[in-house]
Design an enzyme around this catalytic site. Structure first.
Site, PDB file in Angstrom:
ATOM      1  N   HIS A   1       8.114   0.149   7.394  1.00  0.00           N
ATOM      2  CA  HIS A   1       7.001  -0.789   7.603  1.00  0.00           C
ATOM      3  C   HIS A   1       6.921  -1.192   9.075  1.00  0.00           C
ATOM      4  O   HIS A   1       7.703  -2.029   9.538  1.00  0.00           O
ATOM      5  CB  HIS A   1       7.218  -2.007   6.684  1.00  0.00           C
ATOM      6  CG  HIS A   1       6.128  -3.009   6.726  1.00  0.00           C
ATOM      7  ND1 HIS A   1       6.304  -4.339   6.422  1.00  0.00           N
ATOM      8  CD2 HIS A   1       4.812  -2.882   7.037  1.00  0.00           C
ATOM      9  CE1 HIS A   1       5.163  -4.981   6.541  1.00  0.00           C
ATOM     10  NE2 HIS A   1       4.244  -4.124   6.927  1.00  0.00           N
TER      11      HIS A   1
ATOM     12  N   GLU B   1      10.486  -2.654   9.495  1.00  0.00           N
ATOM     13  CA  GLU B   1      11.200  -3.179   8.332  1.00  0.00           C
ATOM     14  C   GLU B   1      11.443  -1.985   7.407  1.00  0.00           C
ATOM     15  O   GLU B   1      10.491  -1.292   7.045  1.00  0.00           O
ATOM     16  CB  GLU B   1      10.267  -4.212   7.671  1.00  0.00           C
ATOM     17  CG  GLU B   1      10.842  -5.014   6.562  1.00  0.00           C
ATOM     18  CD  GLU B   1       9.816  -6.054   6.044  1.00  0.00           C
ATOM     19  OE1 GLU B   1       8.589  -5.780   6.026  1.00  0.00           O
ATOM     20  OE2 GLU B   1      10.253  -7.127   5.643  1.00  0.00           O
TER      21      GLU B   1
ATOM     22  N   ASN C   1       6.075 -10.007   5.039  1.00  0.00           N
ATOM     23  CA  ASN C   1       4.852 -10.472   4.360  1.00  0.00           C
ATOM     24  C   ASN C   1       5.118 -11.481   3.249  1.00  0.00           C
ATOM     25  O   ASN C   1       4.224 -12.232   2.865  1.00  0.00           O
ATOM     26  CB  ASN C   1       4.040  -9.283   3.851  1.00  0.00           C
ATOM     27  CG  ASN C   1       3.308  -8.627   5.000  1.00  0.00           C
ATOM     28  OD1 ASN C   1       2.825  -9.315   5.906  1.00  0.00           O
ATOM     29  ND2 ASN C   1       3.252  -7.309   5.007  1.00  0.00           N
TER      30      ASN C   1
HETATM   31  C1  LIG Z   1       0.411  -7.115   7.749  1.00  0.00           C
HETATM   32  C2  LIG Z   1       1.704  -6.428   7.828  1.00  0.00           C
HETATM   33  O1  LIG Z   1       2.041  -5.686   6.912  1.00  0.00           O
HETATM   34  C3  LIG Z   1       2.681  -6.615   8.916  1.00  0.00           C
HETATM   35  C4  LIG Z   1       2.157  -7.025  10.239  1.00  0.00           C
HETATM   36  O2  LIG Z   1       1.893  -6.216  11.084  1.00  0.00           O
HETATM   37  S1  LIG Z   1       1.954  -8.656  10.433  1.00  0.00           S
HETATM   38  C5  LIG Z   1       1.207  -8.785  12.033  1.00  0.00           C
HETATM   39  C6  LIG Z   1       2.245  -8.714  13.098  1.00  0.00           C
HETATM   40  N1  LIG Z   1       1.600  -8.870  14.366  1.00  0.00           N
HETATM   41  C7  LIG Z   1       1.444 -10.045  14.938  1.00  0.00           C
HETATM   42  O3  LIG Z   1       1.870 -11.064  14.438  1.00  0.00           O
HETATM   43  C8  LIG Z   1       0.682 -10.008  16.224  1.00  0.00           C
HETATM   44  C9  LIG Z   1       0.473 -11.370  16.796  1.00  0.00           C
HETATM   45  N2  LIG Z   1      -0.241 -11.261  18.051  1.00  0.00           N
HETATM   46  C10 LIG Z   1       0.368 -10.873  19.196  1.00  0.00           C
HETATM   47  O4  LIG Z   1       1.571 -10.630  19.265  1.00  0.00           O
HETATM   48  C11 LIG Z   1      -0.508 -10.782  20.418  1.00  0.00           C
HETATM   49  O5  LIG Z   1      -1.636 -11.584  20.198  1.00  0.00           O
HETATM   50  C12 LIG Z   1      -0.926  -9.315  20.754  1.00  0.00           C
HETATM   51  C13 LIG Z   1       0.286  -8.533  21.247  1.00  0.00           C
HETATM   52  C14 LIG Z   1      -1.550  -8.604  19.573  1.00  0.00           C
HETATM   53  C15 LIG Z   1      -1.981  -9.358  21.825  1.00  0.00           C
HETATM   54  O6  LIG Z   1      -1.533 -10.169  22.818  1.00  0.00           O
HETATM   55  P1  LIG Z   1      -2.486 -11.199  23.584  1.00  0.00           P
HETATM   56  O7  LIG Z   1      -1.713 -11.809  24.672  1.00  0.00           O
HETATM   57  O8  LIG Z   1      -3.119 -12.059  22.542  1.00  0.00           O
HETATM   58  O9  LIG Z   1      -3.630 -10.314  24.123  1.00  0.00           O
HETATM   59  P2  LIG Z   1      -3.603  -9.261  25.281  1.00  0.00           P
HETATM   60  O10 LIG Z   1      -3.476  -9.968  26.596  1.00  0.00           O
HETATM   61  O11 LIG Z   1      -4.826  -8.433  25.016  1.00  0.00           O
HETATM   62  O12 LIG Z   1      -2.323  -8.362  24.995  1.00  0.00           O
HETATM   63  C16 LIG Z   1      -0.988  -8.661  25.416  1.00  0.00           C
HETATM   64  C17 LIG Z   1      -0.383  -7.431  25.983  1.00  0.00           C
HETATM   65  O13 LIG Z   1      -0.290  -6.382  24.997  1.00  0.00           O
HETATM   66  C18 LIG Z   1      -1.029  -5.229  25.452  1.00  0.00           C
HETATM   67  N3  LIG Z   1      -1.570  -4.543  24.284  1.00  0.00           N
HETATM   68  C19 LIG Z   1      -2.105  -5.095  23.170  1.00  0.00           C
HETATM   69  N4  LIG Z   1      -2.394  -4.123  22.265  1.00  0.00           N
HETATM   70  C20 LIG Z   1      -2.017  -2.945  22.838  1.00  0.00           C
HETATM   71  C21 LIG Z   1      -2.022  -1.590  22.392  1.00  0.00           C
HETATM   72  N5  LIG Z   1      -2.457  -1.226  21.171  1.00  0.00           N
HETATM   73  N6  LIG Z   1      -1.550  -0.644  23.251  1.00  0.00           N
HETATM   74  C22 LIG Z   1      -1.084  -0.956  24.475  1.00  0.00           C
HETATM   75  N7  LIG Z   1      -1.032  -2.226  24.927  1.00  0.00           N
HETATM   76  C23 LIG Z   1      -1.493  -3.203  24.130  1.00  0.00           C
HETATM   77  C24 LIG Z   1      -2.051  -5.797  26.389  1.00  0.00           C
HETATM   78  O14 LIG Z   1      -2.509  -4.855  27.323  1.00  0.00           O
HETATM   79  C25 LIG Z   1      -1.267  -6.913  27.091  1.00  0.00           C
HETATM   80  O15 LIG Z   1      -0.366  -6.431  28.042  1.00  0.00           O
HETATM   81  P3  LIG Z   1       0.122  -7.345  29.293  1.00  0.00           P
HETATM   82  O16 LIG Z   1       0.717  -8.580  28.726  1.00  0.00           O
HETATM   83  O17 LIG Z   1       1.125  -6.476  29.982  1.00  0.00           O
HETATM   84  O18 LIG Z   1      -1.127  -7.609  30.067  1.00  0.00           O
HETATM   85  N1  LIG Z   2      -3.166  -3.815   9.195  1.00  0.00           N
HETATM   86  C1  LIG Z   2      -1.931  -4.230   9.394  1.00  0.00           C
HETATM   87  O1  LIG Z   2      -1.700  -5.182  10.149  1.00  0.00           O
HETATM   88  C2  LIG Z   2      -0.798  -3.551   8.710  1.00  0.00           C
HETATM   89  C3  LIG Z   2      -1.026  -2.674   7.670  1.00  0.00           C
HETATM   90  N2  LIG Z   2       0.035  -2.050   7.058  1.00  0.00           N
HETATM   91  C4  LIG Z   2      -0.191  -1.114   5.968  1.00  0.00           C
HETATM   92  O2  LIG Z   2      -0.576   0.135   6.540  1.00  0.00           O
HETATM   93  C5  LIG Z   2      -1.476   0.820   5.650  1.00  0.00           C
HETATM   94  C6  LIG Z   2      -2.749   1.133   6.405  1.00  0.00           C
HETATM   95  O3  LIG Z   2      -3.325  -0.056   6.887  1.00  0.00           O
HETATM   96  P1  LIG Z   2      -4.400  -0.047   8.068  1.00  0.00           P
HETATM   97  O4  LIG Z   2      -4.067   1.009   9.050  1.00  0.00           O
HETATM   98  O5  LIG Z   2      -4.541  -1.446   8.512  1.00  0.00           O
HETATM   99  O6  LIG Z   2      -5.716   0.397   7.258  1.00  0.00           O
HETATM  100  P2  LIG Z   2      -7.049   1.058   7.784  1.00  0.00           P
HETATM  101  O7  LIG Z   2      -8.106   0.684   6.822  1.00  0.00           O
HETATM  102  O8  LIG Z   2      -7.226   0.742   9.243  1.00  0.00           O
HETATM  103  O9  LIG Z   2      -6.736   2.631   7.718  1.00  0.00           O
HETATM  104  C7  LIG Z   2      -6.524   3.374   6.556  1.00  0.00           C
HETATM  105  C8  LIG Z   2      -6.911   4.807   6.872  1.00  0.00           C
HETATM  106  O10 LIG Z   2      -6.479   5.671   5.815  1.00  0.00           O
HETATM  107  C9  LIG Z   2      -7.529   6.596   5.571  1.00  0.00           C
HETATM  108  N3  LIG Z   2      -7.405   7.154   4.224  1.00  0.00           N
HETATM  109  C10 LIG Z   2      -7.704   6.561   3.043  1.00  0.00           C
HETATM  110  N4  LIG Z   2      -7.454   7.415   2.015  1.00  0.00           N
HETATM  111  C11 LIG Z   2      -6.967   8.542   2.584  1.00  0.00           C
HETATM  112  C12 LIG Z   2      -6.541   9.795   2.066  1.00  0.00           C
HETATM  113  N5  LIG Z   2      -6.545  10.029   0.746  1.00  0.00           N
HETATM  114  N6  LIG Z   2      -6.130  10.755   2.927  1.00  0.00           N
HETATM  115  C13 LIG Z   2      -6.123  10.536   4.249  1.00  0.00           C
HETATM  116  N7  LIG Z   2      -6.529   9.376   4.815  1.00  0.00           N
HETATM  117  C14 LIG Z   2      -6.949   8.390   3.983  1.00  0.00           C
HETATM  118  C15 LIG Z   2      -8.777   5.781   5.769  1.00  0.00           C
HETATM  119  O11 LIG Z   2      -9.916   6.593   5.904  1.00  0.00           O
HETATM  120  P3  LIG Z   2     -11.332   6.069   5.267  1.00  0.00           P
HETATM  121  O12 LIG Z   2     -11.690   4.848   6.039  1.00  0.00           O
HETATM  122  O13 LIG Z   2     -12.224   7.227   5.480  1.00  0.00           O
HETATM  123  O14 LIG Z   2     -11.079   5.785   3.816  1.00  0.00           O
HETATM  124  C16 LIG Z   2      -8.417   5.003   7.038  1.00  0.00           C
HETATM  125  O15 LIG Z   2      -8.670   5.761   8.199  1.00  0.00           O
HETATM  126  C17 LIG Z   2      -1.666  -0.100   4.440  1.00  0.00           C
HETATM  127  O16 LIG Z   2      -0.739   0.260   3.459  1.00  0.00           O
HETATM  128  C18 LIG Z   2      -1.332  -1.480   5.015  1.00  0.00           C
HETATM  129  O17 LIG Z   2      -0.883  -2.382   4.040  1.00  0.00           O
HETATM  130  C19 LIG Z   2       1.335  -2.239   7.473  1.00  0.00           C
HETATM  131  C20 LIG Z   2       1.599  -3.061   8.528  1.00  0.00           C
HETATM  132  C21 LIG Z   2       0.561  -3.823   9.201  1.00  0.00           C
END
Ligand SMILES: CC(=O)CC(=O)SCCNC(=O)CCNC(=O)[C@H](O)C(C)(C)COP(=O)(O)OP(=O)(O)OC[C@H]1O[C@@H](n2cnc3c(N)ncnc32)[C@H](O)[C@@H]1OP(=O)(O)O
Ligand SMILES: NC(=O)C1=CN([C@@H]2O[C@H](COP(=O)(O)OP(=O)(O)OC[C@H]3O[C@@H](n4cnc5c(N)ncnc54)[C@H](OP(=O)(O)O)[C@@H]3O)[C@@H](O)[C@H]2O)C=CC1
Length: 285
Positions: free
Chosen positions: A143, A155, A193
Site C-alpha cells: 500500500h 504499508e 486508513n
Molecule cells: C487513501 C490511502 O489509501 C492512503 C493515502 O495515500 S492517504 C494520503 C496520504 N497523503 C497525504 O496525507 C498527503 C498530504 N499532503 C501533503 O503531504 C502535501 O500537501 C503534498 C506533498 C501533497 C503537497 O505539498 P504542498 O506543500 O501542499 O504543495 P506543493 O508546494 O505543491 O508540494 C510540495 C512539494 O512536493 C512536490 N510535489 C508534489 N507532488 C509531486 C509529484 N507528484 N512529483 C514530484 N514532486 C511533487 C512539489 O513540487 C513541492 O516541492 P518543493 O517543496 O521542493 O517545492
Molecule cells: N487515491 C489515493 O490516495 C490512494 C488510493 N489507493 C488505492 O489505489 C487503487 C487505485 O486508486 P487511484 O489510483 O486513486 O484510482 P484512479 O481512479 O485514479 O485509477 C484507477 C485506474 O485503474 C484503471 N482500471 C480500472 N479497471 C481496470 C482494469 N480492469 N484493467 C486495467 N485498468 C483498470 C482505471 O481506468 P478507467 O478510468 O478507464 O476505469 C483508472 O485509470 C485503489 O485500490 C485505491 O484504494 C491507495 C493509496 C492511496
C-alpha cells in the site's frame, strides 16, 4: 522463487493517480516497468504526469538520472497478455473487490508460477483478494501513499497465507523504491486508513451538520493540528469515490456504527464529484 535481484520487470495495473506514481518510482529505482490500463488515453495521461513529476524532481536535484532515461524504462499496454515477461505485479485499479478479483484471477492463469502478486488496495482484505488465485503464498498488500513520488511510506499487509519470502521480497522492493515500510495484519483499513479515514468521514459530518463551512474545517485542522492539508482537501486529493469505498469496507468489516459513511460523502459520489481527478469535489479545480 524470485529473489529481488532476479526481479527485472515490474508490471503495474491501473494507470490512475496511484498506478502512475508506482510506475514512476519503480522506474526511478531502475526496474523495467510495464503499465497496463483499460484505455490508451489513461496511459498517455499517466505518462504525461510522470514526465512532469520527473522534470520537477530533476530540476530540484532530487534525482540524478535524466528523466528521458527513466521514462525509457516504462512501456504502456492495454493488454494483460503483454505482462507475461514481468516478475512482480502491482495492481492499482479502482477500490472494488469484484473488479480486483477478476483481474487477479485472469493474471493467475497467464502469469508464470514464480511471479508475486501485490495489491495497492487501501482497505480490502488481502486474504479475500488472494483467494481469487492459486498462489495465496505469493500474494501480498503493498500500500503506497499518495502522491507516491513524495510520500515515504509503503504499508505491507500479509494475508492469511502470505509466505515469509513474499513479505521479505516486498519489503526489499519497497526499500529499493526509496520507501520505509510498516507491516500490518489483514484487518479492514490496515493501519493508515483505519485511523485516517474516520477523521475524513467526521469532517464530512461536521460539514453536513453545518458546524462550519469547508474552508474553516480545513483551516481549523491544517493550522490547528499542523497537517499539510485539511481533511476535506485531502479527501478531494485522494478521491471521494475511494474515501467512500474505504468507509464501506471499515463499516462492513468491523461492524461498528461509528464507521458508517457520512451521507454527504455518498451524495458527492452519487453526483460523480470525485474530487480533484474529476475537477469537482468539495471544491472546484
Ligand atoms: C487513501 C490511502 O489509501 C492512503 C493515502 O495515500 S492517504 C494520503 C496520504 N497523503 C497525504 O496525507 C498527503 C498530504 N499532503 C501533503 O503531504 C502535501 O500537501 C503534498 C506533498 C501533497 C503537497 O505539498 P504542498 O506543500 O501542499 O504543495 P506543493 O508546494 O505543491 O508540494 C510540495 C512539494 O512536493 C512536490 N510535489 C508534489 N507532488 C509531486 C509529484 N507528484 N512529483 C514530484 N514532486 C511533487 C512539489 O513540487 C513541492 O516541492 P518543493 O517543496 O521542493 O517545492
Ligand atoms: N487515491 C489515493 O490516495 C490512494 C488510493 N489507493 C488505492 O489505489 C487503487 C487505485 O486508486 P487511484 O489510483 O486513486 O484510482 P484512479 O481512479 O485514479 O485509477 C484507477 C485506474 O485503474 C484503471 N482500471 C480500472 N479497471 C481496470 C482494469 N480492469 N484493467 C486495467 N485498468 C483498470 C482505471 O481506468 P478507467 O478510468 O478507464 O476505469 C483508472 O485509470 C485503489 O485500490 C485505491 O484504494 C491507495 C493509496 C492511496
Amino acid at each position: 522463487m524470485a529473489l529481488t535481484s532476479q526481479i527485472k520487470t515490474i508490471a503495474v495495473i491501473g494507470a490512475g493517480q496511484m498506478g502512475s506514481g508506482i510506475a514512476q518510482v519503480a522506474a526511478q529505482a531502475g526496474f523495467q516497468v510495464i503499465i497496463c490500463d483499460n484505455r490508451s488515453e489513461g496511459l498517455n495521461k499517466a505518462v504525461q504526469g510522470i514526465e512532469k513529476s520527473l522534470a520537477k524532481l530533476f530540476e530540484k536535484g532530487k534525482i540524478d538520472e535524466h528523466p528521458p532515461a527513466i521514462l525509457g524504462r516504462i512501456k504502456k499496454t492495454t493488454q494483460l497478455s503483454d505482462l507475461v515477461s514481468a516478475d512482480f505485479i502491482i495492481e492499482a485499479i479502482h477500490e472494488n473487490e469484484a473488479l480486483k478479483k477478476e483481474i487477479f484471477s485472469q493474471l493467475d492463469k497467464i502469469m508464470p508460477a514464480h511471479v508475486t502478486f501485490a495489491s495497492n488496495t487501501s482497505s480490502l482484505p488481502i486474504t479475500r483478494l488472494a483467494s481469487a488465485t492459486l498462489r495465496p503464498q505469493q500474494f501480498i498488500g503493498m500500500h503506497f501513499m499518495n502522491p507516491v513520488p513524495i510520500m515515504g511510506l509503503v504499508e505491507i499487509i500479509r494475508g492469511h497465507s502470505t509466505s515469509n519470502e513474499t513479505y521479505e521480497i516486498t519489503k526489499l522492493l519497497s526499500e529499493k523504491m526509496g520507501k520505509v515500510t510498516v507491516c500490518s495484519q489483514d484487518y479492514p483499513g490496515f493501519i493508515v486508513n483505519r485511523i485516517l479515514m474516520p477523521m475524513i468521514n467526521e469532517a464530512f459530518y461536521t460539514l453536513m451538520e453545518g458546524i462550519a463551512n469547508a474552508e474553516d474545517i480545513d483551516a481549523g485542522m491544517k493550522l490547528g493540528t499542523n497537517q499539510p492539508m485539511g481533511p476535506l482537501t485531502l479527501a478531494d486529493f485522494i478521491g471521494l469515490d475511494t474515501c467512500y469505498a474505504i468507509m464501506k469496507v471499515l463499516h462492513d468489516g468491523l461492524g461498528d456504527s461509528k464507521y458508517r459513511p457520512c451521507p454527504l460523502l455518498k451524495k458527492y459520489v452519487d453526483a460523480g464529484h470525485f474530487g480533484k481527478k474529476t475537477g469537482q469535489g468539495v471544491y472546484k479545480y
